[in-house]
Write an enzyme that holds these catalytic residues in place. Structure first.
Site, short mmCIF file in Angstrom:
data_model
loop_
_atom_site.label_atom_id
_atom_site.label_comp_id
_atom_site.label_asym_id
_atom_site.label_seq_id
_atom_site.Cartn_x
_atom_site.Cartn_y
_atom_site.Cartn_z
N CYS A 85 32.16 46.48 54.97
CA CYS A 85 32.22 47.70 55.09
C CYS A 85 31.16 48.75 55.53
O CYS A 85 31.08 49.78 55.67
CB CYS A 85 32.36 48.36 53.18
SG CYS A 85 31.65 47.06 52.28
N HIS B 27 30.11 54.48 51.48
CA HIS B 27 28.72 54.06 51.53
C HIS B 27 28.13 54.97 52.94
O HIS B 27 28.72 55.64 53.55
CB HIS B 27 28.91 52.67 52.11
CG HIS B 27 29.55 51.71 51.43
ND1 HIS B 27 29.67 51.75 50.05
CD2 HIS B 27 29.99 50.45 51.99
CE1 HIS B 27 29.84 50.36 49.57
NE2 HIS B 27 30.36 49.89 50.90
N1 NAP Z 1 35.99 46.36 47.61
C1 NAP Z 1 35.25 46.86 48.64
O1 NAP Z 1 35.23 48.21 48.99
C2 NAP Z 1 35.43 45.76 49.54
C3 NAP Z 1 35.26 45.75 50.76
C4 NAP Z 1 35.46 44.88 52.05
C5 NAP Z 1 35.57 43.70 51.73
N2 NAP Z 1 35.90 43.27 50.02
C6 NAP Z 1 36.27 42.22 50.12
O2 NAP Z 1 37.91 41.82 49.53
C7 NAP Z 1 37.93 40.96 48.62
C8 NAP Z 1 38.79 41.70 48.12
O3 NAP Z 1 37.87 42.43 47.08
P1 NAP Z 1 37.80 43.39 45.48
O4 NAP Z 1 36.86 44.21 45.92
O5 NAP Z 1 39.43 43.60 46.08
O6 NAP Z 1 38.40 41.72 44.51
P2 NAP Z 1 38.92 42.32 43.04
O7 NAP Z 1 38.69 43.61 42.62
O8 NAP Z 1 38.16 41.60 41.98
O9 NAP Z 1 40.00 41.50 42.76
C9 NAP Z 1 39.96 40.42 42.93
C10 NAP Z 1 41.79 39.96 44.11
O10 NAP Z 1 41.37 39.25 44.21
C11 NAP Z 1 42.59 37.97 43.10
N3 NAP Z 1 42.39 36.69 42.93
C12 NAP Z 1 41.56 36.64 42.07
N4 NAP Z 1 40.81 34.43 42.10
C13 NAP Z 1 42.37 34.10 42.65
C14 NAP Z 1 42.73 32.86 43.09
N5 NAP Z 1 41.67 32.06 42.69
N6 NAP Z 1 43.65 32.72 43.40
C15 NAP Z 1 44.50 33.86 43.90
N7 NAP Z 1 44.27 35.32 43.73
C16 NAP Z 1 42.41 35.66 43.29
C17 NAP Z 1 42.70 38.35 41.76
O11 NAP Z 1 44.03 38.57 41.27
P3 NAP Z 1 44.00 38.61 40.13
O12 NAP Z 1 43.79 40.24 39.09
O13 NAP Z 1 45.16 37.62 39.51
O14 NAP Z 1 42.85 37.41 38.60
C18 NAP Z 1 42.64 40.17 42.38
O15 NAP Z 1 44.02 40.17 43.34
C19 NAP Z 1 36.67 40.25 48.59
O16 NAP Z 1 36.60 39.39 49.52
C20 NAP Z 1 35.40 41.29 49.22
O17 NAP Z 1 34.55 40.44 49.57
C21 NAP Z 1 35.79 44.22 49.50
#
Ligand code: NAP
Length: 359
Positions: free
Chosen positions: A157, A251
Protein backbone atom coordinates in the site's frame (compact mmCIF):
# COMPACT_ATOMS: atom_id res chain seq x y z
CA UNK A 1 -19.29 -9.70 -18.99
CA UNK A 2 -19.76 -13.16 -17.49
CA UNK A 3 -20.58 -13.24 -13.77
CA UNK A 4 -18.25 -14.93 -11.26
CA UNK A 5 -18.71 -16.55 -7.85
CA UNK A 6 -16.14 -15.14 -5.46
CA UNK A 7 -14.77 -16.12 -2.05
CA UNK A 8 -12.85 -14.00 0.44
CA UNK A 9 -10.18 -15.73 2.54
CA UNK A 10 -9.43 -13.60 5.62
CA UNK A 11 -12.93 -12.12 5.30
CA UNK A 12 -13.20 -11.17 8.99
CA UNK A 13 -10.12 -8.88 8.99
CA UNK A 14 -9.70 -5.20 8.12
CA UNK A 15 -8.98 -5.81 4.42
CA UNK A 16 -11.45 -8.71 4.31
CA UNK A 17 -14.23 -6.38 5.51
CA UNK A 18 -13.33 -3.98 2.70
CA UNK A 19 -13.66 -6.82 0.19
CA UNK A 20 -17.05 -7.77 1.60
CA UNK A 21 -18.17 -4.13 1.34
CA UNK A 22 -16.82 -3.61 -2.20
CA UNK A 23 -18.39 -6.83 -3.45
CA UNK A 24 -21.86 -5.94 -2.11
CA UNK A 25 -22.99 -4.36 -5.39
CA UNK A 26 -20.30 -5.46 -7.80
CA UNK A 27 -21.61 -5.90 -11.36
CA UNK A 28 -19.55 -9.04 -12.18
CA UNK A 29 -18.41 -10.58 -8.86
CA UNK A 30 -20.84 -12.21 -6.40
CA UNK A 31 -19.66 -13.10 -2.91
CA UNK A 32 -20.68 -16.72 -2.25
CA UNK A 33 -18.23 -17.90 0.43
CA UNK A 34 -16.14 -16.44 3.26
CA UNK A 35 -13.27 -18.07 5.14
CA UNK A 36 -10.97 -17.18 8.04
CA UNK A 37 -9.04 -18.96 10.80
CA UNK A 38 -10.26 -21.94 12.83
CA UNK A 39 -11.30 -19.38 15.52
CA UNK A 40 -14.04 -18.04 13.22
CA UNK A 41 -14.92 -21.20 11.29
CA UNK A 42 -18.43 -22.54 11.88
CA UNK A 43 -19.77 -19.19 13.15
CA UNK A 44 -21.95 -16.91 11.05
CA UNK A 45 -20.01 -13.99 9.56
CA UNK A 46 -21.91 -11.62 11.87
CA UNK A 47 -20.91 -13.63 14.96
CA UNK A 48 -17.31 -14.12 13.84
CA UNK A 49 -16.72 -10.41 13.17
CA UNK A 50 -18.72 -9.21 16.19
CA UNK A 51 -17.53 -5.80 17.38
CA UNK A 52 -14.60 -5.86 14.94
CA UNK A 53 -16.71 -4.41 12.07
CA UNK A 54 -14.95 -1.12 11.26
CA UNK A 55 -16.40 -0.11 7.90
CA UNK A 56 -18.30 3.18 7.73
CA UNK A 57 -21.25 1.41 6.06
CA UNK A 58 -23.28 -1.36 7.77
CA UNK A 59 -22.39 -5.02 7.26
CA UNK A 60 -24.17 -6.17 4.05
CA UNK A 61 -27.29 -8.22 4.87
CA UNK A 62 -26.38 -10.96 2.37
CA UNK A 63 -23.16 -11.84 4.20
CA UNK A 64 -24.40 -11.71 7.82
CA UNK A 65 -25.73 -15.25 7.92
CA UNK A 66 -23.03 -16.86 5.74
CA UNK A 67 -21.18 -19.53 7.73
CA UNK A 68 -17.44 -18.84 7.84
CA UNK A 69 -15.36 -21.69 6.44
CA UNK A 70 -11.94 -22.75 7.67
CA UNK A 71 -9.44 -21.28 5.18
CA UNK A 72 -7.26 -24.37 5.47
CA UNK A 73 -10.08 -26.55 4.07
CA UNK A 74 -8.99 -25.59 0.58
CA UNK A 75 -11.08 -28.04 -1.46
CA UNK A 76 -14.29 -27.12 0.39
CA UNK A 77 -13.78 -23.39 -0.25
CA UNK A 78 -12.45 -23.78 -3.81
CA UNK A 79 -15.42 -25.92 -4.85
CA UNK A 80 -17.84 -23.07 -4.06
CA UNK A 81 -16.22 -20.25 -6.02
CA UNK A 82 -14.62 -19.27 -9.36
CA UNK A 83 -11.73 -17.47 -7.65
CA UNK A 84 -10.74 -16.01 -4.27
CA UNK A 85 -9.44 -12.78 -2.82
CA UNK A 86 -6.94 -13.46 -0.05
CA UNK A 87 -5.98 -11.14 2.85
CA UNK A 88 -4.77 -13.11 5.87
CA UNK A 89 -2.57 -12.32 8.82
CA UNK A 90 -0.28 -15.35 9.03
CA UNK A 91 3.42 -16.14 8.74
CA UNK A 92 4.79 -15.56 5.24
CA UNK A 93 5.69 -19.19 4.55
CA UNK A 94 2.21 -20.27 5.69
CA UNK A 95 0.58 -17.73 3.37
CA UNK A 96 2.79 -18.84 0.49
CA UNK A 97 1.74 -22.46 1.04
CA UNK A 98 -1.97 -21.59 1.47
CA UNK A 99 -2.10 -19.50 -1.72
CA UNK A 100 -0.31 -22.20 -3.70
CA UNK A 101 -2.72 -24.81 -2.37
CA UNK A 102 -5.68 -22.77 -3.70
CA UNK A 103 -3.96 -22.25 -7.07
CA UNK A 104 -3.23 -25.99 -7.30
CA UNK A 105 -6.90 -26.70 -6.49
CA UNK A 106 -7.55 -24.78 -9.77
CA UNK A 107 -8.87 -21.76 -7.88
CA UNK A 108 -7.21 -18.49 -9.00
CA UNK A 109 -5.97 -16.31 -6.11
CA UNK A 110 -5.96 -12.51 -6.21
CA UNK A 111 -3.92 -11.60 -3.17
CA UNK A 112 -3.33 -8.69 -0.86
CA UNK A 113 -0.57 -10.46 0.99
CA UNK A 114 3.12 -9.82 0.43
CA UNK A 115 4.17 -13.50 0.53
CA UNK A 116 4.27 -14.02 -3.26
CA UNK A 117 5.24 -10.52 -4.38
CA UNK A 118 8.84 -11.60 -4.88
CA UNK A 119 7.95 -14.81 -6.77
CA UNK A 120 9.31 -14.22 -10.26
CA UNK A 121 6.36 -15.66 -12.22
CA UNK A 122 3.66 -14.06 -10.02
CA UNK A 123 2.42 -10.82 -11.59
CA UNK A 124 2.32 -7.83 -9.19
CA UNK A 125 0.03 -5.39 -10.90
CA UNK A 126 -1.31 -1.85 -10.73
CA UNK A 127 -3.73 -2.09 -13.69
CA UNK A 128 -3.02 1.49 -14.82
CA UNK A 129 0.73 0.86 -14.94
CA UNK A 130 1.79 -2.71 -15.74
CA UNK A 131 -1.33 -4.56 -16.90
CA UNK A 132 0.79 -6.47 -19.45
CA UNK A 133 2.44 -8.44 -16.61
CA UNK A 134 -0.65 -10.69 -16.40
CA UNK A 135 0.79 -12.36 -19.53
CA UNK A 136 3.22 -14.22 -17.23
CA UNK A 137 0.30 -16.36 -15.95
CA UNK A 138 0.67 -19.19 -18.55
CA UNK A 139 4.32 -19.62 -17.43
CA UNK A 140 3.24 -19.76 -13.77
CA UNK A 141 0.55 -22.31 -14.61
CA UNK A 142 3.21 -24.50 -16.28
CA UNK A 143 5.33 -24.38 -13.11
CA UNK A 144 2.35 -25.15 -10.85
CA UNK A 145 0.98 -27.81 -13.22
CA UNK A 146 -2.45 -26.15 -13.28
CA UNK A 147 -4.98 -25.40 -16.02
CA UNK A 148 -6.89 -22.54 -14.32
CA UNK A 149 -5.18 -21.92 -11.00
CA UNK A 150 -2.63 -19.14 -10.52
CA UNK A 151 -1.68 -16.37 -8.09
CA UNK A 152 -1.73 -12.66 -8.90
CA UNK A 153 -0.89 -9.97 -6.35
CA UNK A 154 -1.18 -6.27 -5.87
CA UNK A 155 1.78 -4.33 -4.48
CA UNK A 156 2.29 -2.86 -1.02
CA UNK A 157 0.00 0.00 0.00
CA UNK A 158 2.78 2.50 0.78
CA UNK A 159 4.22 2.63 -2.74
CA UNK A 160 0.76 3.08 -4.24
CA UNK A 161 0.92 6.66 -2.99
CA UNK A 162 3.94 7.62 -5.11
CA UNK A 163 4.51 5.03 -7.87
CA UNK A 164 1.33 6.16 -9.70
CA UNK A 165 2.59 9.76 -9.76
CA UNK A 166 6.00 8.65 -10.99
CA UNK A 167 4.71 6.30 -13.71
CA UNK A 168 3.87 8.87 -16.42
CA UNK A 169 7.02 10.88 -15.56
CA UNK A 170 9.17 7.75 -15.97
CA UNK A 171 7.71 7.14 -19.43
CA UNK A 172 8.30 10.68 -20.68
CA UNK A 173 11.37 11.93 -18.84
CA UNK A 174 13.17 8.91 -17.31
CA UNK A 175 13.68 8.62 -13.53
CA UNK A 176 17.17 8.77 -12.00
CA UNK A 177 16.85 9.11 -8.21
CA UNK A 178 13.83 8.92 -5.91
CA UNK A 179 13.52 9.61 -2.19
CA UNK A 180 10.15 8.89 -0.60
CA UNK A 181 9.11 9.41 3.05
CA UNK A 182 5.72 7.87 3.77
CA UNK A 183 3.27 8.82 6.53
CA UNK A 184 1.05 5.77 6.92
CA UNK A 185 -2.38 5.36 8.47
CA UNK A 186 -3.10 2.91 11.29
CA UNK A 187 -5.65 0.93 9.24
CA UNK A 188 -2.60 -0.24 7.28
CA UNK A 189 -1.78 -2.35 10.35
CA UNK A 190 -5.38 -3.62 10.53
CA UNK A 191 -5.99 -1.26 13.50
CA UNK A 192 -8.34 1.47 14.72
CA UNK A 193 -7.58 4.04 17.46
CA UNK A 194 -9.74 2.03 19.90
CA UNK A 195 -7.64 -1.07 19.28
CA UNK A 196 -4.32 0.81 19.19
CA UNK A 197 -4.58 3.65 21.80
CA UNK A 198 -0.77 4.07 21.81
CA UNK A 199 -1.13 5.66 18.36
CA UNK A 200 -3.24 8.59 19.60
CA UNK A 201 -1.07 11.75 19.55
CA UNK A 202 1.88 9.72 18.29
CA UNK A 203 4.23 8.74 15.46
CA UNK A 204 6.01 5.38 15.39
CA UNK A 205 9.11 5.56 13.19
CA UNK A 206 9.15 1.88 12.25
CA UNK A 207 6.93 -0.40 10.12
CA UNK A 208 8.54 -3.81 9.78
CA UNK A 209 9.67 -4.63 6.23
CA UNK A 210 7.94 -1.59 4.73
CA UNK A 211 11.02 0.31 3.58
CA UNK A 212 12.46 -2.69 1.72
CA UNK A 213 9.08 -3.25 0.01
CA UNK A 214 8.79 0.43 -0.88
CA UNK A 215 12.26 0.44 -2.45
CA UNK A 216 12.11 -2.91 -4.28
CA UNK A 217 8.53 -3.57 -5.38
CA UNK A 218 8.45 -0.61 -7.85
CA UNK A 219 11.40 -2.18 -9.68
CA UNK A 220 9.35 -5.34 -10.34
CA UNK A 221 6.33 -3.26 -11.41
CA UNK A 222 8.56 -1.48 -13.94
CA UNK A 223 10.24 -4.75 -14.98
CA UNK A 224 9.70 -6.81 -18.15
CA UNK A 225 8.80 -10.41 -18.96
CA UNK A 226 11.68 -12.54 -20.17
CA UNK A 227 12.09 -16.33 -20.23
CA UNK A 228 9.06 -17.16 -18.06
CA UNK A 229 9.72 -14.59 -15.35
CA UNK A 230 9.44 -10.90 -14.58
CA UNK A 231 12.89 -9.30 -14.57
CA UNK A 232 12.95 -6.19 -12.36
CA UNK A 233 14.36 -2.97 -13.77
CA UNK A 234 17.50 -1.60 -12.07
CA UNK A 235 16.48 2.06 -12.36
CA UNK A 236 15.57 4.39 -10.67
CA UNK A 237 17.47 4.21 -7.45
CA UNK A 238 14.84 4.47 -4.66
CA UNK A 239 15.35 5.18 -0.96
CA UNK A 240 12.40 5.20 1.46
CA UNK A 241 11.54 5.93 5.10
CA UNK A 242 8.15 4.78 6.35
CA UNK A 243 6.50 6.22 9.48
CA UNK A 244 3.23 5.27 11.17
CA UNK A 245 1.19 8.40 11.94
CA UNK A 246 -2.00 9.13 13.88
CA UNK A 247 -4.37 8.98 10.88
CA UNK A 248 -7.18 6.43 10.53
CA UNK A 249 -7.12 5.94 6.72
CA UNK A 250 -4.96 7.33 3.91
CA UNK A 251 -1.22 7.03 3.35
CA UNK A 252 0.79 10.10 2.37
CA UNK A 253 4.23 10.35 0.81
CA UNK A 254 6.72 13.22 0.51
CA UNK A 255 8.55 12.52 -2.74
CA UNK A 256 11.82 13.91 -4.15
CA UNK A 257 12.70 13.07 -7.77
CA UNK A 258 15.54 13.62 -10.25
CA UNK A 259 15.13 12.86 -13.94
CA UNK A 260 17.25 11.82 -16.93
CA UNK A 261 15.66 14.68 -18.90
CA UNK A 262 14.47 17.35 -16.46
CA UNK A 263 10.87 18.39 -17.25
CA UNK A 264 9.26 21.73 -16.44
CA UNK A 265 6.61 21.79 -13.72
CA UNK A 266 3.98 22.46 -16.39
CA UNK A 267 5.08 19.33 -18.28
CA UNK A 268 4.80 17.29 -15.08
CA UNK A 269 1.30 18.56 -14.34
CA UNK A 270 0.28 17.90 -17.94
CA UNK A 271 1.65 14.32 -17.75
CA UNK A 272 -0.41 13.75 -14.57
CA UNK A 273 -3.58 15.29 -16.00
CA UNK A 274 -3.42 13.21 -19.20
CA UNK A 275 -2.35 9.90 -17.72
CA UNK A 276 -4.65 6.96 -18.15
CA UNK A 277 -3.89 3.27 -18.31
CA UNK A 278 -5.62 0.07 -19.42
CA UNK A 279 -7.93 0.26 -16.37
CA UNK A 280 -9.47 3.48 -17.76
CA UNK A 281 -9.32 2.43 -21.44
CA UNK A 282 -11.06 -0.89 -20.66
CA UNK A 283 -13.56 0.98 -18.44
CA UNK A 284 -13.10 -1.49 -15.58
CA UNK A 285 -15.93 -0.97 -13.06
CA UNK A 286 -13.64 0.02 -10.15
CA UNK A 287 -11.29 2.24 -12.18
CA UNK A 288 -11.46 5.94 -11.30
CA UNK A 289 -12.21 8.12 -14.31
CA UNK A 290 -9.10 10.19 -13.54
CA UNK A 291 -6.34 8.20 -11.84
CA UNK A 292 -4.15 11.17 -10.87
CA UNK A 293 -5.47 14.44 -9.49
CA UNK A 294 -3.20 17.47 -8.97
CA UNK A 295 -4.29 19.98 -6.29
CA UNK A 296 -3.22 23.62 -6.86
CA UNK A 297 -4.17 24.54 -3.24
CA UNK A 298 -0.95 24.51 -1.23
CA UNK A 299 -2.45 22.68 1.77
CA UNK A 300 -3.80 19.68 -0.21
CA UNK A 301 -4.09 16.74 -0.52
CA UNK A 302 -5.06 15.84 3.07
CA UNK A 303 -6.21 12.40 4.28
CA UNK A 304 -9.43 13.64 5.89
CA UNK A 305 -10.46 15.71 2.87
CA UNK A 306 -9.10 13.78 -0.06
CA UNK A 307 -8.65 10.06 0.68
CA UNK A 308 -11.97 9.18 -1.00
CA UNK A 309 -11.03 10.80 -4.30
CA UNK A 310 -12.38 8.61 -7.11
CA UNK A 311 -14.11 6.35 -4.53
CA UNK A 312 -10.74 5.87 -2.82
CA UNK A 313 -9.17 4.60 -6.06
CA UNK A 314 -7.54 7.82 -7.34
CA UNK A 315 -4.26 9.33 -6.18
CA UNK A 316 -3.93 12.94 -4.99
CA UNK A 317 -0.79 14.97 -5.74
CA UNK A 318 0.16 18.46 -4.54
CA UNK A 319 2.87 20.96 -3.58
CA UNK A 320 5.04 20.44 -6.67
CA UNK A 321 8.11 22.70 -6.43
CA UNK A 322 11.85 22.73 -7.25
CA UNK A 323 14.19 21.18 -4.70
CA UNK A 324 17.73 22.16 -3.68
CA UNK A 325 19.13 18.60 -3.99
CA UNK A 326 16.74 16.76 -6.33
CA UNK A 327 15.06 18.25 -9.43
CA UNK A 328 11.62 18.49 -7.77
CA UNK A 329 9.62 17.58 -4.67
CA UNK A 330 5.89 16.98 -4.20
CA UNK A 331 3.43 15.13 -1.95
CA UNK A 332 1.01 12.29 -2.72
CA UNK A 333 -1.97 10.62 -1.02
CA UNK A 334 -3.86 7.38 -1.60
CA UNK A 335 -6.44 5.42 0.37
CA UNK A 336 -4.52 2.48 1.82
CA UNK A 337 -7.35 -0.02 2.28
CA UNK A 338 -9.07 0.93 -1.01
CA UNK A 339 -6.51 1.66 -3.77
CA UNK A 340 -3.74 0.26 -1.55
CA UNK A 341 -5.49 -3.00 -0.63
CA UNK A 342 -8.96 -4.42 -1.35
CA UNK A 343 -9.92 -1.89 -4.07
CA UNK A 344 -6.64 -2.45 -5.89
CA UNK A 345 -7.19 -6.20 -5.76
CA UNK A 346 -10.77 -5.92 -7.06
CA UNK A 347 -9.51 -3.75 -9.93
CA UNK A 348 -6.83 -6.36 -10.69
CA UNK A 349 -9.49 -9.12 -10.70
CA UNK A 350 -11.55 -7.03 -13.14
CA UNK A 351 -8.52 -6.83 -15.44
CA UNK A 352 -8.00 -10.60 -15.15
CA UNK A 353 -11.68 -11.20 -15.94
CA UNK A 354 -11.58 -9.01 -19.05
CA UNK A 355 -8.40 -10.74 -20.24
CA UNK A 356 -10.05 -14.19 -19.83
CA UNK A 357 -7.80 -15.49 -17.02
CA UNK A 358 -10.75 -16.22 -14.71
CA UNK A 359 -12.72 -18.27 -17.29
N1 NAP B 1 -4.65 -3.20 6.24
C1 NAP B 1 -4.10 -2.76 5.11
O1 NAP B 1 -4.23 -1.58 4.72
C2 NAP B 1 -3.32 -3.69 4.23
C3 NAP B 1 -2.83 -3.19 3.02
C4 NAP B 1 -2.16 -4.05 2.16
C5 NAP B 1 -1.97 -5.35 2.51
N2 NAP B 1 -2.41 -5.83 3.70
C6 NAP B 1 -2.17 -7.25 4.00
O2 NAP B 1 -3.42 -7.93 4.00
C7 NAP B 1 -3.37 -9.02 4.95
C8 NAP B 1 -4.49 -8.86 5.96
O3 NAP B 1 -4.34 -7.63 6.65
P1 NAP B 1 -5.47 -7.05 7.61
O4 NAP B 1 -5.05 -5.69 7.96
O5 NAP B 1 -6.82 -7.29 7.02
O6 NAP B 1 -5.29 -8.05 8.89
P2 NAP B 1 -6.33 -8.37 10.07
O7 NAP B 1 -7.34 -7.30 10.23
O8 NAP B 1 -5.48 -8.77 11.23
O9 NAP B 1 -7.12 -9.70 9.52
C9 NAP B 1 -6.50 -10.90 9.40
C10 NAP B 1 -7.39 -11.97 8.77
O10 NAP B 1 -6.59 -13.17 8.67
C11 NAP B 1 -7.30 -14.23 9.26
N3 NAP B 1 -6.37 -15.21 9.82
C12 NAP B 1 -5.48 -15.06 10.83
N4 NAP B 1 -4.83 -16.22 11.06
C13 NAP B 1 -5.32 -17.13 10.17
C14 NAP B 1 -5.10 -18.50 9.92
N5 NAP B 1 -4.19 -19.20 10.62
N6 NAP B 1 -5.78 -19.10 8.92
C15 NAP B 1 -6.68 -18.42 8.20
N7 NAP B 1 -6.97 -17.11 8.39
C16 NAP B 1 -6.30 -16.48 9.37
C17 NAP B 1 -8.15 -13.59 10.35
O11 NAP B 1 -9.19 -14.47 10.69
P3 NAP B 1 -9.80 -14.53 12.22
O12 NAP B 1 -10.73 -13.34 12.32
O13 NAP B 1 -10.52 -15.82 12.22
O14 NAP B 1 -8.65 -14.44 13.16
C18 NAP B 1 -8.61 -12.35 9.61
O15 NAP B 1 -9.67 -12.66 8.74
C19 NAP B 1 -1.97 -8.97 5.58
O16 NAP B 1 -1.12 -9.85 4.86
C20 NAP B 1 -1.54 -7.53 5.36
O17 NAP B 1 -0.15 -7.41 5.32
C21 NAP B 1 -3.09 -5.02 4.58
Amino acid sequence: MKEFKVGVVGATGMVGQRFVTLLENHPWFHLTAVAASGRSAGKTYEEAVGSRWVMATPMPEAVKKMVVLDASHVEEMASQVDFIFCAVNMKKDEIRALEEAYAKAECPVVSNNSAHRGTRDVPMVIPEINAEHVEIIPAQRRRLGTKRGFIAVKPNCSLQTYVPALAPLKEEFGLKQILACTYQAISGAGKTFERWPEMVDNVIPYIGGEEEKSEQEPLKIWGHIEGGEIVPTDKPNITAQCLRVAVSDGHMAAVYASFDKKPTMEQMKEAWANFEGPAQKLKLPSAPEHFLHYFEEEDRPQPRLDRNLGNGMAVGIGRLRPDTQYDYKFVCLSHNTLRGAAGGAVLLAELLAVKGYLD
